[in-house]
Scaffold this motif. Structure first.
Motif, PDB file in Angstrom:
ATOM      1  N   GLU A  21       0.856  -1.182   0.000  1.00 12.61           N
ATOM      2  CA  GLU A  21       0.000   0.000   0.000  1.00 12.61           C
ATOM      3  C   GLU A  21       0.899   1.241   0.000  1.00 12.61           C
ATOM      4  O   GLU A  21       1.990   1.218   0.588  1.00 12.61           O
ATOM      5  CB  GLU A  21      -0.895   0.009   1.240  1.00 12.61           C
ATOM      6  CG  GLU A  21      -1.905  -1.117   1.269  1.00 12.61           C
ATOM      7  CD  GLU A  21      -2.917  -1.029   0.136  1.00 12.61           C
ATOM      8  OE1 GLU A  21      -3.327   0.103  -0.223  1.00 12.61           O
ATOM      9  OE2 GLU A  21      -3.290  -2.086  -0.409  1.00 12.61           O
ATOM     10  N   GLU A  23       1.008   3.932   1.665  1.00 12.29           N
ATOM     11  CA  GLU A  23       1.457   4.418   2.977  1.00 12.29           C
ATOM     12  C   GLU A  23       2.436   3.468   3.660  1.00 12.29           C
ATOM     13  O   GLU A  23       3.081   3.834   4.640  1.00 12.29           O
ATOM     14  CB  GLU A  23       0.258   4.702   3.895  1.00 12.29           C
ATOM     15  CG  GLU A  23      -0.622   3.519   4.170  1.00 12.29           C
ATOM     16  CD  GLU A  23      -1.676   3.228   3.101  1.00 12.29           C
ATOM     17  OE1 GLU A  23      -2.416   2.257   3.278  1.00 12.29           O
ATOM     18  OE2 GLU A  23      -1.754   3.949   2.092  1.00 12.29           O
ATOM     19  N   ARG A  25       5.058   1.972   2.000  1.00  4.90           N
ATOM     20  CA  ARG A  25       6.330   1.933   1.264  1.00  4.90           C
ATOM     21  C   ARG A  25       7.482   2.527   2.068  1.00  4.90           C
ATOM     22  O   ARG A  25       8.573   1.981   2.098  1.00  4.90           O
ATOM     23  CB  ARG A  25       6.169   2.619  -0.082  1.00  4.90           C
ATOM     24  CG  ARG A  25       5.237   1.828  -0.973  1.00  4.90           C
ATOM     25  CD  ARG A  25       5.043   2.457  -2.316  1.00  4.90           C
ATOM     26  NE  ARG A  25       4.082   1.628  -3.036  1.00  4.90           N
ATOM     27  CZ  ARG A  25       3.093   2.104  -3.748  1.00  4.90           C
ATOM     28  NH1 ARG A  25       2.937   3.416  -3.873  1.00  4.90           N
ATOM     29  NH2 ARG A  25       2.271   1.288  -4.356  1.00  4.90           N
TER      30      ARG A  25
END
Length: 139
Positions: A21, A23, A25
């Motif tokens: 997702e 957020e 990474r």
């Protein structure tokens, strides 16, 4: 991630970033850097840490763009500045590891190229020296 980091491990790390997702990474990148810094013994994630550092360096002045054939296909978030220091520290740990990934390479030129990659990335990641006004001159 950059043109000089072409390897399957970097591509696998890029795929993991693409699958995560948006957020998550930054956390994946931060995690591989911290684990590399904290590892005692064999560095199992050195190539991933170099790939992560290359992604961070790509956002820094003088950084090379990400090679889309080995880098993530999705845009990376703007990374916080503290990741630069973590990436530099992870690269220093990798560079100082005599038993790291390069120890098994047969061709000494490959080791020289690996060290050159680490040196270039570290030069980009190093924060610029603070500019200190020695005195204020007014007309």
């Amino acid at each position: 991630m950059l043109t000089h980091s072409h390897n399957d491990t970097a591509a696998d790390f890029a795929n993991a970033l693409d699958d995560a997702e948006p957020e998550a990474r930054e956390s994946l990148i931060r995690g591989v850097l911290i684990r590399t810094i904290d590892t005692t013994g064999y560095l199992t994630e050195a190539e991933e840490a170099v790939a992560a550092a290359a992604l961070i360096a790509a956002q820094c002045p003088g950084g090379e763009p990400v090679d889309m054939s080995y880098g993530p296909e999705t845009p990376m978030p703007l990374f916080p500045s503290d990741l630069r220091a973590l990436a530099d520290e992870a690269l220093a740990r990798i560079a100082s590891d005599k038993d790291g990934p390069a120890s098994n390479w047969v061709d000494p030129e490959d080791w020289k190229q690996w060290r050159a990659i680490l040196t270039r990335l570290r030069a980009v990641l190093a924060p610029p020296p603070p500019s200190i006004a020695l005195f204020d001159v007014q007309p």
